[in-house]
Design an enzyme around this catalytic site. Structure first.
Site, PDB file in Angstrom:
ATOM      1  N   GLN A  36      29.711  39.995   1.613  1.00 40.32           N
ATOM      2  CA  GLN A  36      29.320  40.608   2.890  1.00 40.32           C
ATOM      3  C   GLN A  36      28.972  42.079   2.703  1.00 40.32           C
ATOM      4  O   GLN A  36      28.037  42.587   3.322  1.00 40.32           O
ATOM      5  CB  GLN A  36      30.458  40.452   3.895  1.00 40.32           C
ATOM      6  N   LYS A  69      37.320  42.963   0.282  1.00 35.74           N
ATOM      7  CA  LYS A  69      37.802  41.596   0.529  1.00 35.74           C
ATOM      8  C   LYS A  69      36.630  40.645   0.777  1.00 35.74           C
ATOM      9  O   LYS A  69      36.636  39.504   0.337  1.00 35.74           O
ATOM     10  CB  LYS A  69      38.738  41.626   1.738  1.00 35.74           C
ATOM     11  N   ASP A  70      35.617  41.144   1.510  1.00 35.24           N
ATOM     12  CA  ASP A  70      34.423  40.344   1.777  1.00 35.24           C
ATOM     13  C   ASP A  70      33.300  40.872   0.883  1.00 35.24           C
ATOM     14  O   ASP A  70      32.380  41.546   1.350  1.00 35.24           O
ATOM     15  CB  ASP A  70      34.067  40.424   3.263  1.00 35.24           C
ATOM     16  N   GLY A 128      35.259  46.350   3.820  1.00 39.62           N
ATOM     17  CA  GLY A 128      36.305  46.014   2.862  1.00 39.62           C
ATOM     18  C   GLY A 128      35.786  45.143   1.725  1.00 39.62           C
ATOM     19  O   GLY A 128      35.009  44.209   1.957  1.00 39.62           O
ATOM     20  N   SER A 188      44.410  38.998   5.631  1.00 37.31           N
ATOM     21  CA  SER A 188      43.287  38.414   6.360  1.00 37.31           C
ATOM     22  C   SER A 188      43.780  37.957   7.722  1.00 37.31           C
ATOM     23  O   SER A 188      44.924  37.490   7.850  1.00 37.31           O
ATOM     24  CB  SER A 188      42.756  37.208   5.580  1.00 37.31           C
ATOM     25  N   SER A 189      42.930  38.084   8.721  1.00 37.49           N
ATOM     26  CA  SER A 189      43.300  37.622  10.063  1.00 37.49           C
ATOM     27  C   SER A 189      43.618  36.135  10.033  1.00 37.49           C
ATOM     28  O   SER A 189      44.485  35.653  10.763  1.00 37.49           O
ATOM     29  CB  SER A 189      42.160  37.873  11.041  1.00 37.49           C
ATOM     30  N   HIS A 203      42.574  46.250   7.654  1.00 44.05           N
ATOM     31  CA  HIS A 203      41.648  46.906   8.586  1.00 44.05           C
ATOM     32  C   HIS A 203      41.985  48.396   8.695  1.00 44.05           C
ATOM     33  O   HIS A 203      41.104  49.250   8.796  1.00 44.05           O
ATOM     34  CB  HIS A 203      41.756  46.279   9.984  1.00 44.05           C
ATOM     35  N   GLN A 249      28.180  33.991  13.720  1.00 42.53           N
ATOM     36  CA  GLN A 249      28.432  33.938  12.277  1.00 42.53           C
ATOM     37  C   GLN A 249      29.374  32.815  11.877  1.00 42.53           C
ATOM     38  O   GLN A 249      29.728  32.694  10.715  1.00 42.53           O
ATOM     39  CB  GLN A 249      28.944  35.286  11.767  1.00 42.53           C
ATOM     40  N   GLY A 282      38.952  41.801  14.988  1.00 40.65           N
ATOM     41  CA  GLY A 282      40.290  41.861  15.584  1.00 40.65           C
ATOM     42  C   GLY A 282      41.337  41.114  14.782  1.00 40.65           C
ATOM     43  O   GLY A 282      41.139  40.823  13.609  1.00 40.65           O
TER      44      GLY A 282
HETATM   45  P1  AMP Z   1      37.125  41.070   9.799  1.00 43.84           P
HETATM   46  O1  AMP Z   1      37.891  41.498  11.001  1.00 43.84           O
HETATM   47  O2  AMP Z   1      37.794  40.005   9.008  1.00 43.84           O
HETATM   48  O3  AMP Z   1      35.685  40.787  10.123  1.00 43.84           O
HETATM   49  O4  AMP Z   1      37.111  42.329   8.828  1.00 43.84           O
HETATM   50  C1  AMP Z   1      36.655  43.588   9.254  1.00 43.84           C
HETATM   51  C2  AMP Z   1      36.536  44.497   8.044  1.00 43.84           C
HETATM   52  O5  AMP Z   1      37.822  44.644   7.428  1.00 43.84           O
HETATM   53  C3  AMP Z   1      35.592  43.931   6.972  1.00 43.84           C
HETATM   54  O6  AMP Z   1      34.827  44.986   6.422  1.00 43.84           O
HETATM   55  C4  AMP Z   1      36.563  43.363   5.971  1.00 43.84           C
HETATM   56  O7  AMP Z   1      36.041  43.286   4.665  1.00 43.84           O
HETATM   57  C5  AMP Z   1      37.714  44.347   6.053  1.00 43.84           C
HETATM   58  N1  AMP Z   1      38.940  43.738   5.554  1.00 43.84           N
HETATM   59  C6  AMP Z   1      39.437  42.527   5.887  1.00 43.84           C
HETATM   60  N2  AMP Z   1      40.560  42.252   5.186  1.00 43.84           N
HETATM   61  C7  AMP Z   1      40.767  43.306   4.366  1.00 43.84           C
HETATM   62  C8  AMP Z   1      41.752  43.629   3.387  1.00 43.84           C
HETATM   63  N3  AMP Z   1      42.746  42.787   3.090  1.00 43.84           N
HETATM   64  N4  AMP Z   1      41.668  44.812   2.741  1.00 43.84           N
HETATM   65  C9  AMP Z   1      40.645  45.672   3.033  1.00 43.84           C
HETATM   66  N5  AMP Z   1      39.683  45.432   3.948  1.00 43.84           N
HETATM   67  C10 AMP Z   1      39.727  44.265   4.607  1.00 43.84           C
END
Ligand code: AMP
Length: 283
Positions: free
Chosen positions: A155, A151-152, A149, A187-188, A37, A61, A31
């Protein structure tokens, strides 16, 4: 968009769709959604018939309880964004729904070196928690395609391994990192930065770009040292790692290694009390 809160209701709905020949794309999230996202959502919508997004801030996590408590929650805005982007299904489970038998892990995922390197080293148990929640989500959603993504970066590697360990026939698709205009990876956690920290946070991207520019000519140790110093001079006060690693194994590139192999620079550092991570492919 249909919102499901229980695995049983979601599964019943998806069973009907799959028996009608629909393909399911799935993007798990925690979220506080942003355009990054939505890149996963767009890819899923383009490549699959039905797109499912989950929002679940997974307690298992977070190795740092404060990070979990402070994780931004913006559920109403998230729902609106997903509606606007025509997501078909939002899965919004409770902790009890995801972990009906409690949050203690039942198994250990064999992640090899990935577990001890970089994020694995600095966030002990983090990837076990990620695997625990994603395995459960994949068992519930049973997608054809999983959207993640870059970004991680680590992961993505861990989850590719998880899919293999599960023996599931799920295609993993990785979207590039979406950045703000000044280069900061979306990033969140950026929501937690003060105005001043937000301005300075772009230093991570600048150092990644510096490493990329000089990767083929400069000593690895010098690049890492320079990047760390520059981060510390530009608002970051603690660095977990600045690493230059094989893009395939995440093992550190050695000075004498051939620089034409696929490599990635990765950074994790603190600005204020926010820990940011980012990475950039170098070749
Ligand atoms: P999260 O909500 O941070 O767990 O991210 C959910 C998904 O969104 C994960 O697969 C992240 O790698 C991806 N994600 C987060 N930030 C970005 C970004 N800036 N660009 C692309 N994908 C992202």
């Amino acid at each position: 968009m249909i919102i499901f809160k229980t695995a049983t209701d979601l599964r019943r709905h998806l069973d009907k769709l799959v028996s009608n020949g629909k393909t399911i794309g799935f993007a798990p999230t925690m979220g506080a959604l942003h355009q990054g996202h939505l890149l996963l959502v767009a890819a899923s919508k383009q490549q699959c018939n039905v797109s499912v997004v989950s929002i679940f801030v997974n307690p298992t996590q977070f190795n740092d309880p404060k990070d979990f408590e402070k994780y931004p929650v913006t559920i109403d805005t998230d729902c609106k964004l997903l509606e606007e982007h025509r997501v078909d299904i939002l899965f919004l489970p409770s902790v009890e729904e995801i972990y009906p038998h409690g949050i203690i892990a039942k198994r250990h995922y064999e992640l090899g070196e990935l577990e001890n390197l970089l994020e694995g080293k600095y966030r002990p148990g983090h990837f076990q928690g990620v695997c625990q929640v994603v395995e459960r989500l994949l068992e519930i959603v049973q997608p054809h395609q999983l959207f993640l993504g870059q970004k991680d970066y680590q992961q993505c590697m861990v989850l590719q391994k998880l899919v293999a360990l599960m023996g599931a026939s799920i295609t993993v698709s990785i979207a590039p990192t979406l950045r703000e205009k000044d280069g900061l990876a979306m990033s969140s956690r950026n929501l937690r930065l003060t105005k001043d920290e937000r301005e300075k946070a772009t230093a991570i991207y600048q150092q990644l770009v510096m490493i990329k520019k000089k990767f083929s000519t400069e000593k690895i140790s010098v690049l890492k040292q320079k990047a760390s110093e520059n981060l510390l001079q530009n608002g970051f006060h603690k660095i977990d790692y600045v690493e230059i690693a094989s893009a395939e194994t995440l093992l550190p590139v050695q000075e004498n290694d051939n620089r034409s192999g696929k490599a990635v620079a990765l950074v994790a550092a603190f600005i204020g009390d926010v820990r940011l991570i980012d990475n950039l492919l170098l070749n």
